[in-house]
Design a protein around this motif. Structure first.
Motif, PDB file in Angstrom:
ATOM      1  N   TYR A  58       0.930  -1.104   0.154  1.00 54.85           N
ATOM      2  CA  TYR A  58      -0.078  -0.072  -0.054  1.00 54.85           C
ATOM      3  C   TYR A  58       0.858   1.178  -0.100  1.00 54.85           C
ATOM      4  N   TYR A  59       0.481   2.135  -0.949  1.00 55.85           N
ATOM      5  CA  TYR A  59       1.311   3.767  -0.587  1.00 55.85           C
ATOM      6  C   TYR A  59       0.220   4.624  -0.649  1.00 55.85           C
ATOM      7  N   ALA A  60       0.623   5.522   0.072  1.00 55.75           N
ATOM      8  CA  ALA A  60      -0.309   6.880   0.072  1.00 55.75           C
ATOM      9  C   ALA A  60       0.013   7.608  -1.245  1.00 55.75           C
ATOM     10  N   ASP A  61      -1.297   8.477  -1.610  1.00 51.89           N
ATOM     11  CA  ASP A  61      -1.115   8.884  -3.023  1.00 51.89           C
ATOM     12  C   ASP A  61       0.024   9.931  -2.911  1.00 51.89           C
ATOM     13  N   SER A  62       0.487  10.547  -1.964  1.00 47.89           N
ATOM     14  CA  SER A  62       1.577  11.431  -1.622  1.00 47.89           C
ATOM     15  C   SER A  62       2.965  10.898  -1.884  1.00 47.89           C
ATOM     16  N   VAL A  63       2.952   9.635  -1.909  1.00 45.09           N
ATOM     17  CA  VAL A  63       4.470   9.136  -2.208  1.00 45.09           C
ATOM     18  C   VAL A  63       4.451   7.828  -3.396  1.00 45.09           C
ATOM     19  N   LYS A  64       3.250   7.680  -3.897  1.00 44.96           N
ATOM     20  CA  LYS A  64       3.128   6.651  -4.887  1.00 44.96           C
ATOM     21  C   LYS A  64       3.968   6.998  -6.065  1.00 44.96           C
ATOM     22  N   GLY A  65       4.897   5.960  -6.683  1.00 46.47           N
ATOM     23  CA  GLY A  65       5.634   6.100  -7.800  1.00 46.47           C
ATOM     24  C   GLY A  65       7.009   6.724  -7.221  1.00 46.47           C
ATOM     25  N   ARG A  66       7.207   6.940  -6.059  1.00 47.77           N
ATOM     26  CA  ARG A  66       8.490   7.775  -5.555  1.00 47.77           C
ATOM     27  C   ARG A  66       9.258   6.711  -4.409  1.00 47.77           C
ATOM     28  N   PHE A  67       8.330   6.088  -3.694  1.00 44.86           N
ATOM     29  CA  PHE A  67       8.659   5.333  -2.376  1.00 44.86           C
ATOM     30  C   PHE A  67       8.447   3.719  -2.669  1.00 44.86           C
ATOM     31  N   THR A  68       9.306   2.979  -2.212  1.00 46.52           N
ATOM     32  CA  THR A  68       9.016   1.352  -2.430  1.00 46.52           C
ATOM     33  C   THR A  68       9.390   0.750  -1.238  1.00 46.52           C
ATOM     34  N   ILE A  69       8.409   0.095  -0.673  1.00 46.41           N
ATOM     35  CA  ILE A  69       8.462  -0.675   0.443  1.00 46.41           C
ATOM     36  C   ILE A  69       8.883  -2.190   0.173  1.00 46.41           C
ATOM     37  N   SER A  70       9.655  -2.721   1.045  1.00 43.71           N
ATOM     38  CA  SER A  70       9.927  -4.113   0.953  1.00 43.71           C
ATOM     39  C   SER A  70      10.552  -4.701   2.092  1.00 43.71           C
ATOM     40  N   ARG A  71      10.504  -5.979   2.351  1.00 43.24           N
ATOM     41  CA  ARG A  71      10.886  -6.782   3.332  1.00 43.24           C
ATOM     42  C   ARG A  71      11.813  -8.015   3.216  1.00 43.24           C
ATOM     43  N   ASP A  72      12.703  -8.176   4.213  1.00 41.47           N
ATOM     44  CA  ASP A  72      13.516  -9.386   4.311  1.00 41.47           C
ATOM     45  C   ASP A  72      13.216 -10.233   5.490  1.00 41.47           C
ATOM     46  N   ASN A  73      12.286 -11.281   5.204  1.00 43.31           N
ATOM     47  CA  ASN A  73      12.118 -12.093   6.633  1.00 43.31           C
ATOM     48  C   ASN A  73      12.913 -12.589   7.338  1.00 43.31           C
ATOM     49  N   ALA A  74      14.064 -13.111   6.506  1.00 42.83           N
ATOM     50  CA  ALA A  74      15.165 -13.889   7.008  1.00 42.83           C
ATOM     51  C   ALA A  74      15.826 -12.869   7.644  1.00 42.83           C
ATOM     52  N   LYS A  75      15.909 -11.683   7.430  1.00 45.33           N
ATOM     53  CA  LYS A  75      16.656 -10.660   8.399  1.00 45.33           C
ATOM     54  C   LYS A  75      15.783  -9.771   9.416  1.00 45.33           C
ATOM     55  N   ASN A  76      14.625 -10.366   9.339  1.00 44.08           N
ATOM     56  CA  ASN A  76      13.494  -9.419  10.314  1.00 44.08           C
ATOM     57  C   ASN A  76      13.617  -7.991   9.965  1.00 44.08           C
ATOM     58  N   THR A  77      13.600  -7.524   8.708  1.00 41.30           N
ATOM     59  CA  THR A  77      13.935  -6.324   8.473  1.00 41.30           C
ATOM     60  C   THR A  77      12.834  -5.591   7.240  1.00 41.30           C
ATOM     61  N   VAL A  78      12.267  -4.659   7.454  1.00 36.22           N
ATOM     62  CA  VAL A  78      11.517  -3.840   6.270  1.00 36.22           C
ATOM     63  C   VAL A  78      12.206  -2.531   6.106  1.00 36.22           C
ATOM     64  N   TYR A  79      12.082  -2.308   4.720  1.00 34.40           N
ATOM     65  CA  TYR A  79      12.993  -1.205   4.198  1.00 34.40           C
ATOM     66  C   TYR A  79      11.699  -0.056   3.334  1.00 34.40           C
ATOM     67  N   LEU A  80      12.114   1.169   3.352  1.00 35.16           N
ATOM     68  CA  LEU A  80      11.264   2.085   2.545  1.00 35.16           C
ATOM     69  C   LEU A  80      12.675   2.833   1.746  1.00 35.16           C
ATOM     70  N   GLN A  81      12.490   2.443   0.513  1.00 31.95           N
ATOM     71  CA  GLN A  81      13.345   3.313  -0.455  1.00 31.95           C
ATOM     72  C   GLN A  81      12.492   4.564  -0.837  1.00 31.95           C
ATOM     73  N   MET A  82      13.441   5.575  -0.872  1.00 29.47           N
ATOM     74  CA  MET A  82      12.508   6.845  -0.850  1.00 29.47           C
ATOM     75  C   MET A  82      13.376   7.590  -2.210  1.00 29.47           C
ATOM     76  N   ASN A  83      12.766   7.768  -3.292  1.00 28.45           N
ATOM     77  CA  ASN A  83      13.250   8.387  -4.302  1.00 28.45           C
ATOM     78  C   ASN A  83      12.717   9.553  -4.503  1.00 28.45           C
ATOM     79  N   THR A  84      13.427  10.333  -5.404  1.00 25.22           N
ATOM     80  CA  THR A  84      12.955  11.916  -5.984  1.00 25.22           C
ATOM     81  C   THR A  84      12.174  12.642  -4.551  1.00 25.22           C
ATOM     82  N   LEU A  85      12.946  12.864  -3.554  1.00 23.59           N
ATOM     83  CA  LEU A  85      12.458  13.189  -2.143  1.00 23.59           C
ATOM     84  C   LEU A  85      12.023  14.875  -2.657  1.00 23.59           C
TER      85      LEU A  85
END
Length: 121
Positions: A58-85
């Protein structure tokens, strides 16, 4: 501390940052994960979320197309890549976890400390 966010900082408009949120409990690998942000004087905003297995996002309209959320369950970590800030992305960013509908902000009951993101114009 059960959730800890990293990666905030100062960046110029148009730049990128990658936030990470590490969970200390192994059981969080089966939880939905979300990112929220709050700017001074503004309501907290539900920015992005990902289902427990990473198959839905899910992405808010304000960040759609610029932010990407991902997760690595093996590392128990979630990421937020933020581009074109943009300067309006300036806020304290929080990660959160919960069981249930990943797309509902009410799902998130476990919170990490925030990390400051500042975007200069």
């Amino acid at each position: 501390v059960q959730l800890q966010a990293f990666g905030g900082g100062l960046v110029q408009a148009g730049g990128s940052l990658r936030l990470a949120c590490a969970a200390s409990r192994r059981t969080f690998s089966s939880y939905a994960k979300g990112w929220f942000r709050q700017a001074p004087g503004k309501e907290r905003e539900f920015v992005a979320a990902i289902s427990w297995d990473g198959s839905n996002t899910y992405y808010a309209d304000s960040v759609k197309g610029r932010f990407t959320i991902s997760r690595d369950n093996a590392k128990n970590t979630v990421y937020l890549q933020m581009n074109t800030l943009k300067p309006e992305d300036t806020a304290v960013y929080y990660c959160a976890a919960g069981l249930g509908d990943f797309g509902s902000p009410r799902t998130y009951v476990y919170w990490g400390q925030g990390t400051q993101v500042t975007v200069s114009s």
